[in-house]
Design a protein around this motif. Structure first.
Motif, PDB file in Angstrom:
ATOM      1  N   ARG A 137      71.936   1.765  79.746  1.00  0.00           N
ATOM      2  CA  ARG A 137      71.261   0.889  80.709  1.00  0.00           C
ATOM      3  C   ARG A 137      71.957   0.996  82.061  1.00  0.00           C
ATOM      4  NH1 ARG A 137      74.484  -3.319  81.817  1.00  0.00           N
ATOM      5  NH2 ARG A 137      75.854  -4.194  80.225  1.00  0.00           N
ATOM      6  N   PRO A 138      71.262   0.557  83.129  1.00  0.00           N
ATOM      7  CA  PRO A 138      71.905   0.578  84.447  1.00  0.00           C
ATOM      8  C   PRO A 138      73.163  -0.303  84.477  1.00  0.00           C
ATOM      9  CG  PRO A 138      69.539   0.284  84.668  1.00  0.00           C
ATOM     10  CD  PRO A 138      69.852   0.138  83.211  1.00  0.00           C
ATOM     11  N   MET A 139      74.140   0.156  85.191  1.00  0.00           N
ATOM     12  CA  MET A 139      75.388  -0.590  85.359  1.00  0.00           C
ATOM     13  C   MET A 139      75.186  -1.695  86.383  1.00  0.00           C
ATOM     14  SD  MET A 139      79.066   1.076  86.339  1.00  0.00           S
ATOM     15  CE  MET A 139      80.598   0.136  86.240  1.00  0.00           C
ATOM     16  N   THR A 140      75.754  -2.859  86.119  1.00  0.00           N
ATOM     17  CA  THR A 140      75.683  -3.983  87.046  1.00  0.00           C
ATOM     18  C   THR A 140      77.092  -4.413  87.443  1.00  0.00           C
ATOM     19  OG1 THR A 140      75.844  -5.836  85.489  1.00  0.00           O
ATOM     20  CG2 THR A 140      73.682  -4.767  85.704  1.00  0.00           C
ATOM     21  N   GLU A 141      77.142  -5.258  88.439  1.00  0.00           N
ATOM     22  CA  GLU A 141      78.447  -5.762  88.878  1.00  0.00           C
ATOM     23  C   GLU A 141      79.175  -6.491  87.760  1.00  0.00           C
ATOM     24  OE1 GLU A 141      80.361  -8.073  92.736  1.00  0.00           O
ATOM     25  OE2 GLU A 141      78.224  -8.260  92.311  1.00  0.00           O
ATOM     26  N   ALA A 142      78.431  -7.108  86.859  1.00  0.00           N
ATOM     27  CA  ALA A 142      79.049  -7.813  85.741  1.00  0.00           C
ATOM     28  C   ALA A 142      79.779  -6.883  84.788  1.00  0.00           C
ATOM     29  CB  ALA A 142      77.978  -8.591  84.972  1.00  0.00           C
ATOM     30  N   ASP A 143      79.475  -5.574  84.860  1.00  0.00           N
ATOM     31  CA  ASP A 143      80.113  -4.597  83.977  1.00  0.00           C
ATOM     32  C   ASP A 143      81.442  -4.081  84.518  1.00  0.00           C
ATOM     33  OD1 ASP A 143      77.916  -4.583  82.136  1.00  0.00           O
ATOM     34  OD2 ASP A 143      76.822  -3.256  83.517  1.00  0.00           O
ATOM     35  N   LEU A 144      81.789  -4.409  85.744  1.00  0.00           N
ATOM     36  CA  LEU A 144      82.976  -3.822  86.358  1.00  0.00           C
ATOM     37  C   LEU A 144      84.274  -4.133  85.614  1.00  0.00           C
ATOM     38  CD1 LEU A 144      82.128  -4.162  90.148  1.00  0.00           C
ATOM     39  CD2 LEU A 144      82.129  -2.088  88.768  1.00  0.00           C
ATOM     40  N   PRO A 145      84.472  -5.351  85.093  1.00  0.00           N
ATOM     41  CA  PRO A 145      85.711  -5.566  84.326  1.00  0.00           C
ATOM     42  C   PRO A 145      85.820  -4.651  83.116  1.00  0.00           C
ATOM     43  CG  PRO A 145      84.721  -7.661  84.925  1.00  0.00           C
ATOM     44  CD  PRO A 145      83.713  -6.607  85.266  1.00  0.00           C
ATOM     45  N   SER A 146      84.724  -4.442  82.401  1.00  0.00           N
ATOM     46  CA  SER A 146      84.744  -3.550  81.237  1.00  0.00           C
ATOM     47  C   SER A 146      84.954  -2.100  81.665  1.00  0.00           C
ATOM     48  CB  SER A 146      83.435  -3.677  80.453  1.00  0.00           C
ATOM     49  OG  SER A 146      83.284  -4.982  79.920  1.00  0.00           O
ATOM     50  N   ALA A 147      84.347  -1.705  82.781  1.00  0.00           N
ATOM     51  CA  ALA A 147      84.540  -0.349  83.293  1.00  0.00           C
ATOM     52  C   ALA A 147      85.999  -0.117  83.662  1.00  0.00           C
ATOM     53  CB  ALA A 147      83.629  -0.116  84.500  1.00  0.00           C
ATOM     54  N   HIS A 148      86.593  -1.109  84.311  1.00  0.00           N
ATOM     55  CA  HIS A 148      88.010  -0.991  84.657  1.00  0.00           C
ATOM     56  C   HIS A 148      88.871  -0.890  83.408  1.00  0.00           C
ATOM     57  CE1 HIS A 148      91.995  -2.861  85.660  1.00  0.00           C
ATOM     58  NE2 HIS A 148      91.966  -1.821  86.464  1.00  0.00           N
ATOM     59  N   ALA A 149      88.535  -1.633  82.370  1.00  0.00           N
ATOM     60  CA  ALA A 149      89.288  -1.569  81.120  1.00  0.00           C
ATOM     61  C   ALA A 149      89.202  -0.178  80.492  1.00  0.00           C
ATOM     62  CB  ALA A 149      88.781  -2.627  80.144  1.00  0.00           C
ATOM     63  N   LEU A 150      88.027   0.459  80.592  1.00  0.00           N
ATOM     64  CA  LEU A 150      87.888   1.815  80.070  1.00  0.00           C
ATOM     65  C   LEU A 150      88.801   2.794  80.802  1.00  0.00           C
ATOM     66  CD1 LEU A 150      84.038   2.275  79.513  1.00  0.00           C
ATOM     67  CD2 LEU A 150      85.805   2.140  77.758  1.00  0.00           C
ATOM     68  N   SER A 151      88.821   2.711  82.136  1.00  0.00           N
ATOM     69  CA  SER A 151      89.676   3.629  82.891  1.00  0.00           C
ATOM     70  C   SER A 151      91.150   3.353  82.607  1.00  0.00           C
ATOM     71  CB  SER A 151      89.369   3.542  84.394  1.00  0.00           C
ATOM     72  OG  SER A 151      89.624   2.250  84.908  1.00  0.00           O
ATOM     73  N   ALA A 152      91.501   2.090  82.422  1.00  0.00           N
ATOM     74  CA  ALA A 152      92.886   1.756  82.095  1.00  0.00           C
ATOM     75  C   ALA A 152      93.264   2.294  80.713  1.00  0.00           C
ATOM     76  CB  ALA A 152      93.085   0.244  82.150  1.00  0.00           C
ATOM     77  N   GLU A 153      92.290   2.300  79.789  1.00  0.00           N
ATOM     78  CA  GLU A 153      92.543   2.829  78.446  1.00  0.00           C
ATOM     79  C   GLU A 153      92.920   4.306  78.504  1.00  0.00           C
ATOM     80  OE1 GLU A 153      90.338   2.686  74.065  1.00  0.00           O
ATOM     81  OE2 GLU A 153      89.124   2.645  75.896  1.00  0.00           O
ATOM     82  N   LEU A 154      92.349   5.036  79.458  1.00  0.00           N
ATOM     83  CA  LEU A 154      92.676   6.446  79.639  1.00  0.00           C
ATOM     84  C   LEU A 154      93.861   6.650  80.578  1.00  0.00           C
ATOM     85  CD1 LEU A 154      89.155   8.122  79.899  1.00  0.00           C
ATOM     86  CD2 LEU A 154      90.599   7.793  77.888  1.00  0.00           C
TER      87      LEU A 154
END
Length: 327
Positions: A52-69
């Motif tokens: 689905r399209p990414m929304t501003e509400a997804d940014l914390p989860s997106a940041h967590a993914l990049s931190a995981e890597l």
């Protein structure tokens, strides 16, 4: 094409989102009218994964993914690039497993980046599904990305070809001797009314128009220095907050010596602090950067799908990119 809040339909008032910071509270799901028409009324795949399209509400989860890597992006770094992007997430049972973003620079150019799949779900073709969707509607565009070693095979299968290499250099910047410039050339701070000239320099050097991005970077940069020849802008470079410290980029200049002058000035300003710069391998700057304390740590592959990037005959060169995501 830029996504603006007026493009969304939701129970959330757009004024509630503007300028908001990351929170753990999920905002109601917002349905994007465009640009991913393939996702309209989409159902989860057999494995339960929904794009689905990414929304501003997804940014914390997106940041967590990049931190995981162990990628260095701060929440603010995600906010900045998301403001110009069209993004996707892959989720299952409400949990975000992967992200990917594209940036449209005019009708004929785009970049793709921040393609991240959580390690537990890699190898399940989620990245392929994200990329296929991102590339929808870009058949007539030149699309640029910077590939990790792990992602290069996927991008080749999708029609991308290698055009070069980026060298990521970083470390604690050392006090740097200034580089002498020929008579009539000088470095000076960017003025308040120079945005249009710097945007044009970036367009000529990058080979794609990114005025909104350059305007945003100018507003947020700690410093922007201009290479001036007899009152005319010939290049520029920015020092700005990113990741673990500061980044130098973009760096636009007519030749390697003037690029060194721009970089040396900004590295000297940031001496004693963590500094990163991502250069074109063909720039010839790698050995010099190591001499001022910025060691090579990575070498992603530059790849393009579609018509090769075009540059005016007298165009300056892009010696350092903004980020590996936006180019």
């Amino acid at each position: 094409y830029e996504i603006c809040l007026s493009d969304w339909s939701s129970d959330v008032c757009s004024s509630d989102l503007i300028g908001s910071k990351f929170t753990d509270q999920r905002l109601p799901y917002m349905h994007l009218k465009s640009p991913f028409s393939a996702l309209e009324n989409a159902a989860p795949a057999d494995d339960g994964v929904l794009l689905r399209p990414m929304t501003e509400a997804d940014l914390p989860s997106a940041h967590a993914l990049s931190a995981e890597l162990r990628w260095p992006h701060r929440p603010t770094d995600w906010e900045q690039v998301f403001a110009h992007s069209e993004g996707l997430v892959a989720e299952r049972d409400g949990q975000i497993l992967a992200t990917a973003q594209r940036w449209r620079w005019g009708p004929a150019h785009a970049t793709i980046g921040l393609v991240i799949v959580t390690p537990a779900c890699q190898g399940r073709r989620i990245g392929h599904r994200l990329m296929t969707t991102l590339l929808g509607g870009l058949d007539d565009c030149t699309v640029l990305l910077h590939a990790t070693a792990e992602g290069r095979g996927l991008y080749e299968r999708l029609g991308f070809v290698r055009t070069g290499e980026v060298r990521q250099h970083q470390g604690v910047a050392q006090p740097t001797p200034l580089i002498a410039l020929p008579s009539g050339w000088r470095l000076r701070p960017a003025g308040q009314n120079e945005a249009a000239a710097l945007q044009q320099l970036d367009t000529d050097a990058r080979g794609m128009p990114r005025p909104a991005l350059i305007e945003d970077l100018l507003a947020q940069a700690d410093a922007c220095v201009v290479l001036d020849h007899d009152g005319t802008q010939q290049g520029f470079a920015m020092l700005r907050r990113f990741g673990r410290g500061h980044a130098i980029g973009p760096v636009v200049a007519p030749d390697a010596e003037s690029a060194k002058a721009l970089i040396a000035h900004l590295a000297g300003m940031n001496a004693g602090h963590f500094t990163r710069i991502d250069i074109d391998f063909d720039s010839g700057l790698a050995e010099w950067l190591e001499s001022i304390g910025l060691l090579r740590v990575d070498a992603p592959t530059t790849m393009v799908r579609g018509t090769p990037l075009q540059h005016p005959a007298d165009a300056p060169k892009l010696f350092a990119i903004v980020t590996q995501a936006v180019g």
